[in-house]
Design a protein around this motif. Structure first.
Motif, PDB file in Angstrom:
ATOM      1  N   HIS A 109       0.853  -1.202   0.000  1.00  0.00           N
ATOM      2  CA  HIS A 109       0.000   0.000   0.000  1.00  0.00           C
ATOM      3  C   HIS A 109       0.883   1.243   0.000  1.00  0.00           C
ATOM      4  N   ALA A 112      -0.508   5.738   0.406  1.00  0.00           N
ATOM      5  CA  ALA A 112      -1.001   6.302   1.669  1.00  0.00           C
ATOM      6  C   ALA A 112      -2.370   5.746   2.066  1.00  0.00           C
ATOM      7  N   GLU A 113      -2.704   4.545   1.567  1.00  0.00           N
ATOM      8  CA  GLU A 113      -3.996   3.965   1.896  1.00  0.00           C
ATOM      9  C   GLU A 113      -4.145   3.677   3.386  1.00  0.00           C
ATOM     10  N   GLN A 116      -4.964   6.890   4.993  1.00  0.00           N
ATOM     11  CA  GLN A 116      -6.323   7.273   4.600  1.00  0.00           C
ATOM     12  C   GLN A 116      -7.359   6.455   5.367  1.00  0.00           C
ATOM     13  N   ALA A 119      -7.558   7.816   8.789  1.00  0.00           N
ATOM     14  CA  ALA A 119      -8.328   9.068   8.779  1.00  0.00           C
ATOM     15  C   ALA A 119      -9.830   8.779   8.726  1.00  0.00           C
ATOM     16  N   ALA A 120     -10.213   7.739   7.987  1.00  0.00           N
ATOM     17  CA  ALA A 120     -11.633   7.385   7.904  1.00  0.00           C
ATOM     18  C   ALA A 120     -12.169   7.016   9.285  1.00  0.00           C
ATOM     19  N   GLY A 138     -16.559   8.650   7.841  1.00  0.00           N
ATOM     20  CA  GLY A 138     -15.334   8.157   7.229  1.00  0.00           C
ATOM     21  C   GLY A 138     -15.544   7.295   6.009  1.00  0.00           C
ATOM     22  N   ILE A 141     -14.197   8.394   2.533  1.00  0.00           N
ATOM     23  CA  ILE A 141     -12.778   8.379   2.159  1.00  0.00           C
ATOM     24  C   ILE A 141     -12.128   7.014   2.351  1.00  0.00           C
ATOM     25  N   TRP A 142     -12.923   6.004   2.698  1.00  0.00           N
ATOM     26  CA  TRP A 142     -12.398   4.653   2.905  1.00  0.00           C
ATOM     27  C   TRP A 142     -11.725   4.183   1.609  1.00  0.00           C
ATOM     28  N   PRO A 143     -10.435   3.764   1.674  1.00  0.00           N
ATOM     29  CA  PRO A 143      -9.701   3.480   0.444  1.00  0.00           C
ATOM     30  C   PRO A 143      -9.940   2.097  -0.169  1.00  0.00           C
ATOM     31  N   GLU A 169       1.320   2.413   9.052  1.00  0.00           N
ATOM     32  CA  GLU A 169       1.827   3.315   8.006  1.00  0.00           C
ATOM     33  C   GLU A 169       3.195   3.876   8.381  1.00  0.00           C
TER      34      GLU A 169
END
Length: 187
Positions: A109, A112-113, A116, A119-120, A138, A141-143, A169
């Protein structure tokens, strides 16, 4: 490797506080002796609740999982401010052991999944509506596929998931940076 650090730390603490008597330590910790032996034999990590018991009993904190005892400066009080750290560490370990999200998987990944996704989960805790139905902010923006979006409805739990994803990450970025330095000849 880190499991070895935890097992070594736990053996040292049992030796210092219980004269090496695992049965006595298990009784004091209110943890099944077989389970305690699994930690000592580097077979498994403690769940969050058991990690809290261990940290409280030995007046330490969740750094016990990853850092050698001699590098942990001062013991934390029995009720620590590090319960969040312990929860995040336990969730990260669960993600690796139960879900299979290993460092090798995380390294795939590169967009930046992981950040992300974290963040979600954080956004999911920001629901300011007065409605009895949560909005799950969230999700926008869920990847990944919707089937992997698993908000709990509990802000603390979602923040723990976010923290574990952030840790994953950070570790991925560190591994990537390490590879670049190695490729450049250790510069």
């Amino acid at each position: 490797m880190k499991m070895a650090v935890f097992a070594r730390n736990l053996r040292s603490l049992i030796a210092a506080h219980h004269d090496g008597n695992v049965s006595e330590a298990a009784r004091a910790l209110k943890i099944n002796r077989t389970q305690l032996n699994r930690y000592l034999m580097e077979e498994t990590w403690p769940r969050e609740a058991q990690l809290r018991q261990i940290c409280a009993h030995f007046s330490t904190d969740a750094r016990l999982l990853m850092e050698p005892l001699d590098t942990i400066n001062a013991p934390a009080p029995a009720v620590t401010v590090h319960d969040g750290i312990a929860a995040i560490a336990a969730e990260r370990q669960r993600q690796i052991e139960v879900e299979g999200w290993t460092p090798g998987h995380d390294d795939q990944h590169q967009g930046a999944e992981l950040a992300q996704a974290a963040a979600a989960y954080v956004l999911n805790c920001c629901d300011d509506s007065d409605s009895p139905a949560r909005r799950f902010l969230g999700a926008d923006i869920w990847p990944w596929a919707d089937e992997w979006w698993k908000p709990s409805g509990d802000p603390r739990r979602d923040l723990v998931k976010a923290g574990a994803l952030i840790a994953a990450e950070i570790d991925r970025l560190d591994r990537m940076a390490s590879r670049v330095v190695s490729a450049e000849g250790g510069a």
